[in-house]
Design a protein around this motif. Structure first.
Motif, PDB file in Angstrom:
ATOM      1  N   UNK A 119      -6.327   1.280   5.719  1.00 13.71           N
ATOM      2  CA  UNK A 119      -6.199   0.389   4.788  1.00 13.71           C
ATOM      3  C   UNK A 119      -5.112   0.529   3.927  1.00 13.71           C
ATOM      4  N   UNK A 120      -4.711   1.787   3.393  1.00 13.58           N
ATOM      5  CA  UNK A 120      -3.768   1.874   2.696  1.00 13.58           C
ATOM      6  C   UNK A 120      -2.212   1.600   3.315  1.00 13.58           C
ATOM      7  N   UNK A 121      -2.249   1.977   4.592  1.00 17.24           N
ATOM      8  CA  UNK A 121      -0.709   1.628   5.410  1.00 17.24           C
ATOM      9  C   UNK A 121      -1.107   0.100   5.421  1.00 17.24           C
TER      10      UNK A 121
ATOM     11  N   UNK B 129       2.785  -5.028   1.100  1.00 18.69           N
ATOM     12  CA  UNK B 129       3.737  -5.125  -0.430  1.00 18.69           C
ATOM     13  C   UNK B 129       5.093  -5.182   0.165  1.00 18.69           C
ATOM     14  N   UNK B 130       5.547  -4.279   1.196  1.00 19.00           N
ATOM     15  CA  UNK B 130       6.766  -4.499   1.618  1.00 19.00           C
ATOM     16  C   UNK B 130       7.347  -5.830   1.990  1.00 19.00           C
ATOM     17  N   UNK B 131       6.200  -6.441   2.946  1.00 23.11           N
ATOM     18  CA  UNK B 131       6.759  -7.885   3.381  1.00 23.11           C
ATOM     19  C   UNK B 131       6.911  -8.793   2.278  1.00 23.11           C
ATOM     20  N   UNK B 132       6.097  -8.845   1.188  1.00 25.49           N
ATOM     21  CA  UNK B 132       6.212  -9.478   0.060  1.00 25.49           C
ATOM     22  C   UNK B 132       7.427  -9.240  -0.700  1.00 25.49           C
ATOM     23  N   UNK B 133       7.809  -8.128  -0.809  1.00 24.45           N
ATOM     24  CA  UNK B 133       9.250  -7.475  -1.327  1.00 24.45           C
ATOM     25  C   UNK B 133      10.245  -8.029  -0.721  1.00 24.45           C
TER      26      UNK B 133
END
Length: 139
Positions: free
Chosen positions: A121-123, A129-133
């Motif tokens: 889940x954390x990964x 988050x990386x995709x949103x960034x």
């Protein structure tokens, strides 16, 4: 007798391991407890001390933290690292309850699968988050 037999079957079939200790020795262990800690049968644990299931540092921590709480409050719950006879370890949540005859009931839950799911889940959250960034940078 029938109710007692039914109760014992329910304990034996539960997902959590159950054991009863008199002083520091096992007087009862269910099959789940035996299997979780990597033993072949109950006789390997009955009469042995709970120290058999943990390394020295965990034993010290339990003696300093858990046993005083059981003595003063009648109960303790926490995370420990169990150790099997082959040396492998696994995360465990245990609860210790002092019963009126002075013995301790221990329930143990192997948390290996739960921790694996938490890591996944954390990964996944990090990937989102990386995709949103990346999307924010493109704007």
């Amino acid at each position: 007798e029938r109710q007692l037999a039914s109760f014992q079957r329910a304990i034996e079939q539960g997902a959590d391991g159950v054991a009863i200790l008199d002083d520091e020795e096992y007087v009862y262990v269910d099959d789940t407890h035996v299997e979780m800690y990597g033993f072949d049968n109950k006789d390997q644990l009955i009469g042995s001390t709970w120290h058999t299931l943990y390394d020295d540092s965990e034993i010290s921590r339990l003696e300093a933290e858990a046993l005083p709480a059981v003595e003063s409050d009648g109960y303790w719950r926490g995370q420990v690292t169990g150790q099997r006879p082959d040396g492998t370890t696994f995360p465990t949540e245990i609860s210790l309850t002092l019963i009126d005859d002075g013995r301790i009931v221990c329930t143990a839950r192997d948390e290996t699968e739960q921790r694996r799911q938490q890591r996944e889940l954390k990964l996944f959250q990090q990937a989102i988050e990386q995709a949103a960034d990346g999307v924010a940078v493109l704007k």
